[in-house]
Design a protein around this motif. Structure first.
Motif, mmCIF file in Angstrom:
data_model
loop_
_atom_site.group_PDB
_atom_site.id
_atom_site.type_symbol
_atom_site.label_atom_id
_atom_site.label_comp_id
_atom_site.label_asym_id
_atom_site.label_seq_id
_atom_site.Cartn_x
_atom_site.Cartn_y
_atom_site.Cartn_z
ATOM 1 N N MET A 1 44.229 39.359 34.948
ATOM 2 C CA MET A 1 43.625 40.260 34.842
ATOM 3 C C MET A 1 42.971 41.379 33.899
ATOM 4 O O MET A 1 43.003 40.285 32.520
ATOM 5 C CB MET A 1 44.456 41.157 35.317
ATOM 6 C CG MET A 1 45.253 41.587 34.131
ATOM 7 S SD MET A 1 46.296 42.602 34.286
ATOM 8 C CE MET A 1 46.055 44.470 34.683
ATOM 9 N N GLY A 47 39.775 37.720 36.509
ATOM 10 C CA GLY A 47 39.181 39.220 36.826
ATOM 11 C C GLY A 47 37.985 39.975 37.378
ATOM 12 O O GLY A 47 38.003 40.420 38.006
ATOM 13 N N HIS A 244 50.683 40.821 38.548
ATOM 14 C CA HIS A 244 49.495 40.402 38.890
ATOM 15 C C HIS A 244 49.019 39.045 38.844
ATOM 16 O O HIS A 244 48.883 38.135 40.173
ATOM 17 C CB HIS A 244 48.474 40.675 38.295
ATOM 18 C CG HIS A 244 46.818 40.953 38.589
ATOM 19 N ND1 HIS A 244 46.283 42.297 38.213
ATOM 20 C CD2 HIS A 244 46.098 39.952 37.659
ATOM 21 C CE1 HIS A 244 44.583 42.135 38.358
ATOM 22 N NE2 HIS A 244 44.941 40.344 37.869
ATOM 23 N N GLU A 245 49.236 38.184 37.928
ATOM 24 C CA GLU A 245 48.672 37.307 38.025
ATOM 25 C C GLU A 245 49.755 35.918 39.223
ATOM 26 O O GLU A 245 49.112 34.909 39.436
ATOM 27 C CB GLU A 245 48.705 36.153 36.911
ATOM 28 C CG GLU A 245 47.810 37.111 35.373
ATOM 29 C CD GLU A 245 46.799 36.987 35.948
ATOM 30 O OE1 GLU A 245 46.634 35.902 36.534
ATOM 31 O OE2 GLU A 245 46.707 38.055 35.227
ATOM 32 N N GLU A 248 48.186 36.904 43.189
ATOM 33 C CA GLU A 248 46.636 35.890 42.556
ATOM 34 C C GLU A 248 47.768 34.930 42.948
ATOM 35 O O GLU A 248 46.490 33.931 43.827
ATOM 36 C CB GLU A 248 46.146 36.718 41.424
ATOM 37 C CG GLU A 248 45.545 37.872 41.571
ATOM 38 C CD GLU A 248 44.740 38.231 40.348
ATOM 39 O OE1 GLU A 248 43.850 39.185 40.444
ATOM 40 O OE2 GLU A 248 45.096 37.296 39.738
ATOM 41 N N GLU A 265 40.256 38.924 43.187
ATOM 42 C CA GLU A 265 41.166 38.506 44.241
ATOM 43 C C GLU A 265 41.741 39.814 44.932
ATOM 44 O O GLU A 265 42.075 40.694 43.765
ATOM 45 C CB GLU A 265 42.264 37.532 43.108
ATOM 46 C CG GLU A 265 41.881 36.254 42.581
ATOM 47 C CD GLU A 265 41.665 35.773 42.053
ATOM 48 O OE1 GLU A 265 42.590 36.010 41.192
ATOM 49 O OE2 GLU A 265 42.255 34.201 42.538
ATOM 50 N N ASP A 268 43.263 42.025 41.873
ATOM 51 C CA ASP A 268 42.016 42.765 41.325
ATOM 52 C C ASP A 268 41.395 43.473 41.231
ATOM 53 O O ASP A 268 41.289 44.812 40.817
ATOM 54 C CB ASP A 268 41.153 41.249 40.680
ATOM 55 C CG ASP A 268 41.308 40.178 39.513
ATOM 56 O OD1 ASP A 268 42.163 40.105 39.133
ATOM 57 O OD2 ASP A 268 41.104 38.953 40.419
HETATM 58 ZN ZN LIG Z 1 43.612 39.452 38.608
#
Ligand SMILES: [Zn+2]
Length: 313
Positions: A1, A47, A244-245, A248, A265, A268
């Motif tokens: 990100m 990101g 976040h990761e 995704e 994604e 993001d």
């Molecule tokens: Zn991301």
């Protein structure tokens, strides 16, 4: 990100609403930056999308792809229970991050927050499960030094599997969590706060992620740096980046499944936006409680009802 600062420069140069930095506005899908009518830009996992690596969309079940602002491109998802492994890289002695982030990985599965990912599915219309298992961890005492390259991060994962006791698991995301004295030289703190990708390790498709301790660069990668829900701004910042990761990696593990026209994604599209927050007893903000802890976690994109950023589904 992306880091907050890159978010700012993107906002200035492209007139894109860069969410989170400026408050509660959501990223505008198909706004000023769009790759025309051509194929969608492929995500880099960091990101942003890469126009030189575009991807066509896939039809699901013979029907046209939906229009929730994010599209399926035919690749696999992580289905069933997603296993999470932590690799504590560097020096984490005496840092409460090990408890805070282990609790986070142990409690995100089954949450209303992770349930957002069940709105994503593969070409057989099999949906992501709201099931995450914290499956283990190991420690790496600076085997690749204090300046990690992208390739060095994969070497850390490979060593953890081959030499440090983690299993070889292709239904998992391995997180390389680096202490604040470690840099990732492709752009930690300046271009991104974390990223995810995949690679072949011992013949298996292995998904992994880099998440650095943002105590290294609080202004770029910490949502709040003076106080935080668990009184450890670095660890609390990492929880949001791990979320976040992870989401995704589950919905776009090989960078060829779910993303939008710009190569954004799901997470993001909502980076650095937190929705409605509450105030903890130490004055910090939080927006969800998992297990016995409060966390301030960025929102994720709901792939239903036209699409939107949300904290739960
Ligand atoms: Zn991301």
């Amino acid at each position: 990100m992306k880091s907050k600062s890159v978010c700012a420069s993107v906002m200035l140069s492209l007139l894109l609403f860069c969410a989170g930095l400026v408050g509660a506005q959501t990223v505008r899908e198909d706004a000023e930056v769009r790759p025309g009518n051509g194929p969608d830009w492929r995500p880099t996992g960091k990101g942003w999308g890469d126009p030189s690596q575009s991807r066509g969309r896939a039809k699901v079940g013979g029907a046209p792809t939906n229009n929730n602002g994010i599209y399926y491109h035919g690749g696999p998802l992580i289905l069933g229970t997603t296993n999470v492994y932590y690799i504590w890289y560097g020096n984490w002695q005496g840092n409460t991050a090990t408890s805070i982030l282990t609790d986070f990985a142990s409690n995100i599965g089954g949450s209303p927050y992770f349930n957002i990912n069940t709105t994503y599915y593969n070409g057989s219309s099999t949906h992501v499960s709201n099931s995450v298992h914290y499956a283990g961890n190991t420690s790496d005492n600076y085997s690749q030094g204090k300046n990690l390259s992208d390739a060095g991060v994969q070497t850390v994962v490979s060593n953890a599997i081959n030499n440090l006791g983690l299993p070889l698991d292709s239904n998992a995301v391995y997180f390389v969590l680096t202490s604040s004295d470690v840099n990732e030289t492709s752009g930690f703190c300046t271009q991104y706060c974390g990223w995810h990708t995949y690679g072949t390790i011992s013949g298996a498709n292995i998904k992994y992620s880099f998440v650095g301790n943002p105590d290294r660069c609080p202004s770029a990668c910490e949502a709040q740096s003076s106080s935080s829900p668990n009184s450890n701004p670095g660890a609390d910042g990492m929880a949001s980046i791990i979320a976040h990761e992870l989401e995704e990696a589950v919905t776009d593990p090989n960078l060829n499944a779910w993303f939008d026209r710009r190569g954004f994604e799901n997470a993001d599209k909502c980076a650095w936006t937190f929705g409605t927050t509450s105030t903890a007893s130490n004055g910090s903000k939080y927006n969800m409680t998992l297990g016995s802890r409060h966390y301030l976690i960025q929102r994720n994109w709901v792939n239903a009802s036209g699409g939107s950023c949300a904290l739960k589904y």
